[in-house]
Write a protein that holds these residues in place. Sequence first.
Motif, PDB file in Angstrom:
ATOM      1  N   GLN A 112       0.815  -1.210   0.000  1.00  0.00           N
ATOM      2  CA  GLN A 112       0.000   0.000   0.000  1.00  0.00           C
ATOM      3  C   GLN A 112       0.854   1.268   0.000  1.00  0.00           C
ATOM      4  O   GLN A 112       0.479   2.270  -0.601  1.00  0.00           O
ATOM      5  N   SER A 117      -3.283   1.289  -4.167  1.00  0.00           N
ATOM      6  CA  SER A 117      -4.673   1.729  -4.003  1.00  0.00           C
ATOM      7  C   SER A 117      -4.881   3.122  -4.572  1.00  0.00           C
ATOM      8  O   SER A 117      -5.921   3.422  -5.177  1.00  0.00           O
ATOM      9  N   SER A 245      -4.111   1.537   3.019  1.00  0.00           N
ATOM     10  CA  SER A 245      -4.817   1.560   1.739  1.00  0.00           C
ATOM     11  C   SER A 245      -5.857   2.679   1.713  1.00  0.00           C
ATOM     12  O   SER A 245      -5.968   3.424   0.722  1.00  0.00           O
TER      13      SER A 245
END
Length: 342
Positions: A112, A117, A245
């Motif tokens: 992440q 994301s 995220s």
Amino acid sequence: MFYNTPDEYAWRYMYATGAFLPLIMFFFIKCFMPESPRWLLQKNRDDDAKQVLTKLCSGNEEEAAVVARDIKESIEKEEAAFQLGWKFLLCHPTPGYRRMLLAGIVAGISQQVVGISAISTCQIFLLDQSGVHDRHWQALTLVLIQIGKSVVTFGSSYLIDSWGRRSLSFISIAGILVALIVLAVDFHGSSGATSWVAILGLSLYMVSFAAGMGPVAWLVPSEVFTTSIRAKGTSITTFCNRAVSTIMAFSFLQLANAATWSGAFSVLIVLSILMAILIYFLMPETTGRSLEDMAVYFATLTGDMTVLDNLQTEHTSSSDDEESRSSKRTASTTITSQDVVT
């Protein structure tokens, strides 16, 4: 109902079709997906579990009975295993467990921090900014990128045991850095981004992520935690992964508006370099190493023998439980033999 444009008709058709997909999936799940045999055995529904296992074993009832017994013994071992509480793990872990938890968290957040994301959420905006405005071409581009990502994921799954987790992580980050540099340079300046360069950078980013950062982040945490903290450690790792995220997905577009797309990609470049440094120093190689090997590694690294002492307790609990079951089986066999003689 009348539609003004073909695009409007296409989108409404997609929405109408999508509304039926959950019902179709529910039908297939109901008809073809049985309850997990492990869950059934945990709920003491042994007969139902044996029926499911018999189907999975192609009708071989003897094999199904053996598998059911093995699962039952595994559940009993887990219930009897030595467990450490949340208070110990979160408030005052020993150095060995602290380093173990840190390794799991670093592996968990790595995928992440490099921005998967954030970029996945903003792919349409990136294509718009690069000059690809047609929705059909945007959809086709994203589908092709996802196909390439899936192919690379299968390839990395094949190589991950032979090349190692750390090696694939560094190869993945190297590709991500090249992709982010391409995107940062392409979006820099007032002339705007070039469509084919942006698509190339976006594709390279996605396949590079799939090569290592994608699978490693979920695999390593399951290999560093001993049995006493595995469930809790994995839960903490997953929470950290989803928290990062969410932060990246919600903040990246605002960052791009404040610092331009090129500036946002530059921030991801810095974060990816920092992530590579953290992986180098804090995430050990777990390929081909058992949980006992990892316990010895962390105990030796930190000088904390508590990890080994607790590991010995885990094995003692499992051994005692196995001896108890063996005694019961022996006693049962003796009684049965006496009945036969009588």
